[in-house]
Enzyme design. Structure first.
Site, mmCIF file in Angstrom:
data_model
loop_
_atom_site.group_PDB
_atom_site.id
_atom_site.type_symbol
_atom_site.label_atom_id
_atom_site.label_comp_id
_atom_site.label_asym_id
_atom_site.label_seq_id
_atom_site.Cartn_x
_atom_site.Cartn_y
_atom_site.Cartn_z
ATOM 1 N N LYS A 278 -55.365 1.446 41.520
ATOM 2 C CA LYS A 278 -55.161 2.250 40.364
ATOM 3 C C LYS A 278 -53.806 1.867 39.645
ATOM 4 O O LYS A 278 -53.677 1.999 38.482
ATOM 5 C CB LYS A 278 -54.956 3.872 41.035
ATOM 6 C CG LYS A 278 -54.731 5.028 39.918
ATOM 7 C CD LYS A 278 -54.383 6.179 40.620
ATOM 8 C CE LYS A 278 -55.383 6.496 41.558
ATOM 9 N NZ LYS A 278 -55.027 8.087 42.169
ATOM 10 N N LYS B 10 -49.440 5.273 50.458
ATOM 11 C CA LYS B 10 -49.674 6.668 50.825
ATOM 12 C C LYS B 10 -49.357 7.090 51.937
ATOM 13 O O LYS B 10 -48.972 6.398 53.125
ATOM 14 C CB LYS B 10 -51.489 6.780 50.849
ATOM 15 C CG LYS B 10 -51.837 8.042 50.394
ATOM 16 C CD LYS B 10 -51.886 8.209 48.956
ATOM 17 C CE LYS B 10 -52.446 9.835 48.650
ATOM 18 N NZ LYS B 10 -52.589 10.099 46.992
ATOM 19 N N ASN C 76 -54.318 21.872 41.645
ATOM 20 C CA ASN C 76 -53.597 21.351 40.939
ATOM 21 C C ASN C 76 -54.569 20.833 39.764
ATOM 22 O O ASN C 76 -54.670 21.117 38.441
ATOM 23 C CB ASN C 76 -52.685 20.505 41.298
ATOM 24 C CG ASN C 76 -51.780 19.733 40.269
ATOM 25 O OD1 ASN C 76 -52.448 19.428 39.216
ATOM 26 N ND2 ASN C 76 -50.431 19.714 40.419
#
Ligand code: NAD
Length: 407
Positions: free
Chosen positions: A85, A97, A212
């Site tokens: 990404k 992560k 979100n």
């Protein structure tokens, strides 16, 4: 099937196109650092990870997830997707992560603060503005980032706001970070529909996941004339073919804890995925569209705000059906683009205006989309995911070669 198995399968698919050598495949399938810990908080123990997949393009970057389903396989997969990404978005970041196997919905704020601080105590040696920079992910938020920053700065005895992003504004956060993932996804969807010659005002959308990412994009879509006909959360979903009133659904979610308390036809999560909608937005978790339900998807476009919501095998079925799936590493990169701006502000002391930040987000999203779409259109049989993988992997391997790590 483990989530990382999907990555292996996708890498095999793309490696023929990229003519990857064994050493390149090995490098892409391995992780630079896998750090694990057991967090001890109030007499309980929680498994936790911080994993860096690749750091050839820059320091590790990626969120921290608090969820009962967190596992090493999941964090490894999420860190791999972060590498791709960040590369596709043209950022000077590697991929990382973190996660804690925990259910924050069943915890008091005090315990959550304890877990957040314990996470930093366990991993602070591996974190830092030039090393590895966390951010929010599922069930973590700006408050969790604030506790983590505070703990880090207490341990290091200095200020270093750039060690974490997604912070509250009072601690050096970024004006557009909170809804940047959804803003970015909306920019991509608008652009794709334009290419497909479709009118947003005649486009119906079903949204899986109302946190979100899902809640914010539902609002933005409704404001722009799209018809949001269904939404769901972990407790189930609701639908109305005339269009839901999104602000009322938000009230139900905020006041009563679930979208299912809003009026509308109750549907299961499975039904939502198979609804007659033009666009399906996936904004919950991994492995939602699989071989079991891919053939039943009726949407013509899938927008992956979640990471890894479509398995590699399901991808082939969608491609055959002519469904365009905008991959996660493209569709949900708005959050990390805003995080990049936050990090730049923290490191340089500059304060960017909201107009400037919005422009950067638009330029980065449009640039990544146009590049990917061009390759996707140019190469028959290449899905948009594979086109995005090709572009992202090329940049990582170029950086590894420039460093002298590959021939
Ligand atoms: P969140 O915790 O705010 O919301 C997750 C939502 O998904 C909740 O409403 C939950 O009830 C719902 N959900 C869980 N299981 C479900 C199921 N089986 N069916 C339907 N709904 C379900 O998380 P978020 O930040 O919105 O993240 C959602 C996804 O987007 C994740 O995959 C995350 O990695 C990805 N993502 C988020 C951001 C961001 O900035 N928030 C950035 C990039 C990617």
């Amino acid at each position: 099937m483990s989530v990382f198995e999907n990555i292996r399968t996708n890498l095999e698919k793309v490696s023929a196109y990229l003519e990857l050598g064994e050493d390149e495949k090995k490098l892409l399938l391995s992780h630079k650092a896998v750090n694990k810990a057991k967090l001890k908080v109030e007499g309980k123990e929680y498994d936790a990870w911080r994993i860096v997949h690749n750091d050839a393009l820059g320091p590790g970057k990626g969120g921290i997830r608090f969820h009962p389903g967190v596992s090493e396989d999941e964090v490894k997969s999420l860190s791999f997707w972060m590498s791709l990404k960040n590369s596709l978005a043209g950022l000077h970041y590697g991929g990382a992560k973190g996660g804690v196997k925990i259910d924050p919905r069943k915890m008091e704020a005090n315990d959550l603060q304890g877990v957040s601080r314990a996470y930093v105590q366990a991993f602070h040696e591996h974190l830092g503005e030039n090393k590895d920079i966390p951010a929010p992910d599922v069930y973590t938020n700006p408050q969790v980032m604030a506790w983590m920053l505070d703990e880090f700065e207490k341990i290091k005895k200095r200020h270093e706001p750039g060690m974490i992003t997604g912070k509250p504004m009072s601690l050096g956060g970024c004006a557009i970070r909170a809804d940047a993932t959804s803003r970015g996804g909306k920019i991509i969807l608008d652009r794709l529909l334009q290419k497909m010659d479709k009118d947003p005002k005649k486009t119906s959308v079903a949204v899986q996941g109302f946190g979100n990412a899902g809640m914010n994009i539902s609002c933005m879509l409704e404001n722009d004339g799209y018809k949001v006909i269904a939404v769901s959360d972990s407790k189930g979903g609701i639908s109305d073919t005339d269009g839901l009133d999104v602000s009322k659904v938000i009230d139900a979610k905020k006041d009563k804890g679930s979208v299912t308390f809003h009026q509308g036809r109750r549907i299961s999560n499975q039904e939502l995925l198979e609804l007659e909608a033009d666009v399906l937005v996936l904004a919950a978790l991994e492995n939602q569209i699989t071989v079991k339900n891919a053939a039943d998807v009726k949407a013509k476009v899938i927008l992956e705000l979640a990471n890894g919501p479509v398995t590699a095998e399901a991808d082939d079925i969608l491609l055959k059906k002519g469904i365009v799936a905008v991959p996660d590493i493209l569709a949900n990169s708005g959050g990390v683009v805003a995080s990049y701006c936050e990090w730049c502000q923290n490191k340089t002391g500059h304060i960017f205006t909201e107009d400037y930040l919005t422009r950067v987000l638009e330029e980065k999203m449009a640039g990544a989309f146009d590049m990917t779409y061009e390759l996707f259109k140019d190469k028959q049989g290449l899905s948009m995911r594979m086109a995005a993988y090709v572009l992202a992997i090329r940049r990582i391997l170029d950086a590894e070669k420039a460093r002298g790590n590959l021939d």
